[in-house]
Each structure stands twice: as C-alpha cells, then as structure tokens.
Enzyme design. Structure first.
Site, PDB file in Angstrom:
ATOM      1  N   PRO A  13       0.691  -1.132  -0.023  1.00  6.34           N
ATOM      2  CA  PRO A  13       0.138   0.108   0.051  1.00  6.34           C
ATOM      3  C   PRO A  13       0.638   1.637  -0.047  1.00  6.34           C
ATOM      4  CG  PRO A  13      -0.155  -0.978   2.151  1.00  6.34           C
ATOM      5  CD  PRO A  13       0.747  -2.088   1.185  1.00  6.34           C
ATOM      6  N   ASN A  14       0.326   2.263  -0.832  1.00  5.26           N
ATOM      7  CA  ASN A  14       0.868   3.542  -0.867  1.00  5.26           C
ATOM      8  C   ASN A  14       2.167   3.725  -1.637  1.00  5.26           C
ATOM      9  OD1 ASN A  14      -1.191   4.813   0.929  1.00  5.26           O
ATOM     10  ND2 ASN A  14      -0.151   3.812   2.686  1.00  5.26           N
ATOM     11  N   ARG A  21       5.137  10.967  -2.339  1.00  5.42           N
ATOM     12  CA  ARG A  21       4.778  10.880  -0.878  1.00  5.42           C
ATOM     13  C   ARG A  21       6.152  10.894  -0.118  1.00  5.42           C
ATOM     14  NH1 ARG A  21       4.620   4.517   1.233  1.00  5.42           N
ATOM     15  NH2 ARG A  21       3.825   4.922   3.325  1.00  5.42           N
ATOM     16  N   TYR A  26      11.097   8.908   1.431  1.00  3.89           N
ATOM     17  CA  TYR A  26      11.067   7.982   0.473  1.00  3.89           C
ATOM     18  C   TYR A  26      11.588   8.285  -0.778  1.00  3.89           C
ATOM     19  CZ  TYR A  26       7.892   5.684   3.714  1.00  3.89           C
ATOM     20  OH  TYR A  26       7.323   5.331   4.664  1.00  3.89           O
ATOM     21  N   ASN A  77       8.227  -5.396  -0.810  1.00  8.08           N
ATOM     22  CA  ASN A  77       7.873  -4.403   0.065  1.00  8.08           C
ATOM     23  C   ASN A  77       6.493  -4.378   0.430  1.00  8.08           C
ATOM     24  OD1 ASN A  77       7.931  -2.015   1.379  1.00  8.08           O
ATOM     25  ND2 ASN A  77       8.996  -0.708  -0.313  1.00  8.08           N
ATOM     26  N   ALA A  80       3.144  -0.739   4.789  1.00  9.26           N
ATOM     27  CA  ALA A  80       2.628  -0.831   6.226  1.00  9.26           C
ATOM     28  C   ALA A  80       2.130  -2.353   6.710  1.00  9.26           C
ATOM     29  CB  ALA A  80       1.442   0.150   6.485  1.00  9.26           C
ATOM     30  N   HIS A  83       4.195  -4.616   8.944  1.00 11.67           N
ATOM     31  CA  HIS A  83       3.998  -4.531  10.472  1.00 11.67           C
ATOM     32  C   HIS A  83       2.724  -4.972  10.814  1.00 11.67           C
ATOM     33  CE1 HIS A  83       7.423  -1.774   9.223  1.00 11.67           C
ATOM     34  NE2 HIS A  83       6.382  -1.086   8.762  1.00 11.67           N
ATOM     35  N   ASP A  90       1.948 -15.719   6.791  1.00 13.78           N
ATOM     36  CA  ASP A  90       1.800 -17.085   6.498  1.00 13.78           C
ATOM     37  C   ASP A  90       1.754 -17.332   5.141  1.00 13.78           C
ATOM     38  OD1 ASP A  90       1.079 -17.112   9.209  1.00 13.78           O
ATOM     39  OD2 ASP A  90      -1.348 -17.393   8.968  1.00 13.78           O
ATOM     40  N   GLU A 101      12.405  -9.426   2.192  1.00 12.18           N
ATOM     41  CA  GLU A 101      11.761  -8.018   2.566  1.00 12.18           C
ATOM     42  C   GLU A 101      12.563  -6.888   2.177  1.00 12.18           C
ATOM     43  OE1 GLU A 101      11.305  -8.074   6.915  1.00 12.18           O
ATOM     44  OE2 GLU A 101      10.563  -5.881   6.811  1.00 12.18           O
ATOM     45  N   HIS A 103      12.783  -2.573   1.825  1.00  8.33           N
ATOM     46  CA  HIS A 103      12.290  -1.209   2.187  1.00  8.33           C
ATOM     47  C   HIS A 103      13.080  -0.054   1.774  1.00  8.33           C
ATOM     48  CE1 HIS A 103       9.387  -3.049   4.802  1.00  8.33           C
ATOM     49  NE2 HIS A 103      10.394  -3.769   5.483  1.00  8.33           N
ATOM     50  N   LEU A 104      12.436   0.959   1.317  1.00 10.53           N
ATOM     51  CA  LEU A 104      13.358   2.197   0.994  1.00 10.53           C
ATOM     52  C   LEU A 104      13.974   2.779   2.206  1.00 10.53           C
ATOM     53  CD1 LEU A 104      10.179   2.825  -1.000  1.00 10.53           C
ATOM     54  CD2 LEU A 104      12.372   3.442  -2.253  1.00 10.53           C
ATOM     55  N   SER A 105      13.077   3.052   3.276  1.00 12.98           N
ATOM     56  CA  SER A 105      13.400   3.691   4.681  1.00 12.98           C
ATOM     57  C   SER A 105      14.170   2.403   5.303  1.00 12.98           C
ATOM     58  CB  SER A 105      12.406   4.503   5.027  1.00 12.98           C
ATOM     59  OG  SER A 105      11.493   3.485   5.651  1.00 12.98           O
ATOM     60  N   ARG A 110      12.787   4.325  12.873  1.00 12.27           N
ATOM     61  CA  ARG A 110      11.663   5.098  12.626  1.00 12.27           C
ATOM     62  C   ARG A 110      10.672   4.720  13.831  1.00 12.27           C
ATOM     63  NH1 ARG A 110       9.109   4.715   6.891  1.00 12.27           N
ATOM     64  NH2 ARG A 110       8.088   6.700   7.801  1.00 12.27           N
ATOM     65  N   ARG A 114       6.778   0.728  13.663  1.00 12.36           N
ATOM     66  CA  ARG A 114       7.771   0.013  12.533  1.00 12.36           C
ATOM     67  C   ARG A 114       8.709  -1.095  12.938  1.00 12.36           C
ATOM     68  NH1 ARG A 114       5.383   3.244   8.389  1.00 12.36           N
ATOM     69  NH2 ARG A 114       5.305   5.377   9.138  1.00 12.36           N
TER      70      ARG A 114
HETATM   71  C1  DQA Z   1       8.204   1.148   3.615  1.00 10.52           C
HETATM   72  C2  DQA Z   1       8.352   1.374   5.253  1.00 10.52           C
HETATM   73  C3  DQA Z   1       6.993   1.002   5.996  1.00 10.52           C
HETATM   74  O1  DQA Z   1       7.165   1.224   7.356  1.00 10.52           O
HETATM   75  C4  DQA Z   1       5.928   1.758   5.438  1.00 10.52           C
HETATM   76  O2  DQA Z   1       4.799   1.674   6.032  1.00 10.52           O
HETATM   77  C5  DQA Z   1       5.972   1.974   3.969  1.00 10.52           C
HETATM   78  C6  DQA Z   1       7.180   2.099   3.244  1.00 10.52           C
HETATM   79  C7  DQA Z   1       9.600   1.330   2.981  1.00 10.52           C
HETATM   80  O3  DQA Z   1       9.760   1.190   1.704  1.00 10.52           O
HETATM   81  O4  DQA Z   1      10.443   2.197   3.595  1.00 10.52           O
HETATM   82  O5  DQA Z   1       4.742   2.172   3.422  1.00 10.52           O
HETATM   83  O6  DQA Z   1       7.922  -0.137   3.285  1.00 10.52           O
END
Ligand code: DQA
Length: 149
Positions: A13-14, A21, A26, A77, A80, A83, A90, A101, A103-105, A110, A114
């Site tokens: 998502p997002n 964003r 990011y 990725n 959210a 978490h 599963d 797994e 992530h950009l951040s 943080r 998270r």
């Molecule tokens: C994220 C980190 C997550 O905590 C956050 O909810 C995101 C982006 C990242 O790529 O840094 O949506 O997955």
C-alpha cells in the site's frame, strides 16, 4: 539461462505514490522508475521480473501464492502491511521460494510501530534503508538465491 524463472517484485500500500509521498523519507523516484531499474538489473543477471503493486492485502497474498509456483525468488516491499499482516506472514511461510523483505527507508530507525515486522519473521532476509537502491540490492540477492535453488 533461457528458462530461468522470473523474480517477482511485489509492492504494497501507498507505494504507488512514490515520487510525491513524503519525499524527505522515500525520495523522489517513482515506482515506475524503480520498475525500469529493477528490470535492467535483473536482465544483467539473466532474469526477467514480474512487477506489481496493490493497496489490497489479499491481492498481495494471492500474488505470493502465484509466486510460489512461478517465481525464482520474491522481492517484497509490503509497506505498512509489513508491520501488521499475519496473512502475508503465513503466505510467505506457505511457499518454498525465498522472499526478501525490502524497504526504501530503515523502519528500525523510525517510529516504534515500525519496529515489528511480521513479514521479516517469515522472510529469508531484509534489505532496508538505501532508498530506491534497496530494490536493486534485493534483486541481486533474489538472483543469487534463485540460482541456488
Ligand atoms: C516502507 C516502510 C513502511 O514502514 C511504510 O509503511 C511504507 C514504506 C519502506 O519502503 O520504507 O509504506 O515499506
């Protein structure tokens, strides 16, 4: 490796909003630009990619199940859902292909909420904190793991 299975790159998502964003967190690279960069790096490593994004948890579950049959490895990725999602945890456990797994951040640096990763409890490993470059590092890890299996 003409028959090499593709690397699935699944985004939650997002992440469709990357570029606008919270750019201070990011960056300004768009998801479309990340897709092109992933495809290029994967091609250098002899792999194709399947690149998708969804805001819907169940859709990501369905794609992980599909990846279990069709992918050499998965870059995930989950945004959210990382978490919160027992369902994604599963689904990763249910498939034999390695999941990275990504992530950009760096979520560990943080907010407290998270710091828990349900995805990470099932994934093979984690790459986080390098901005869009996290995806390219994850593609490299995915290609290595896919070659091992
Ligand atoms: C994220 C980190 C997550 O905590 C956050 O909810 C995101 C982006 C990242 O790529 O840094 O949506 O997955």
């Amino acid at each position: 490796m003409p028959d090499a299975k593709p690397i699935y790159v699944l985004n939650g998502p997002n992440l469709n909003l990357l570029g606008t964003r919270e750019p201070e967190i990011y960056g300004r690279v768009t998801l479309a630009e990340i897709e092109v960069a992933c495809a290029e790096r994967a091609a250098q490593l002899g792999r194709g990619i399947v690149f998708r994004q969804s805001n819907i948890e169940g859709e990501l579950v369905t794609w992980l199940q599909e990846a279990g049959d069709k992918a050499g490895a998965v870059v995930l990725n989950a945004g959210a859902y990382t978490h919160t999602s027992v369902a994604l945890h599963d689904a990763i456990k249910a498939i034999a292909v390695p999941v990275i797994e990504t992530h950009l951040s760096n979520p560990t640096a943080r907010e407290d909420f998270r710091h828990v990763s349900l995805v990470g409890k099932a994934a093979k490993g984690v790459i986080a904190g390098f901005g869009a470059t996290s995806y390219l590092l994850a593609i490299e890890a995915a290609a290595l793991l896919a070659n091992e299996s």
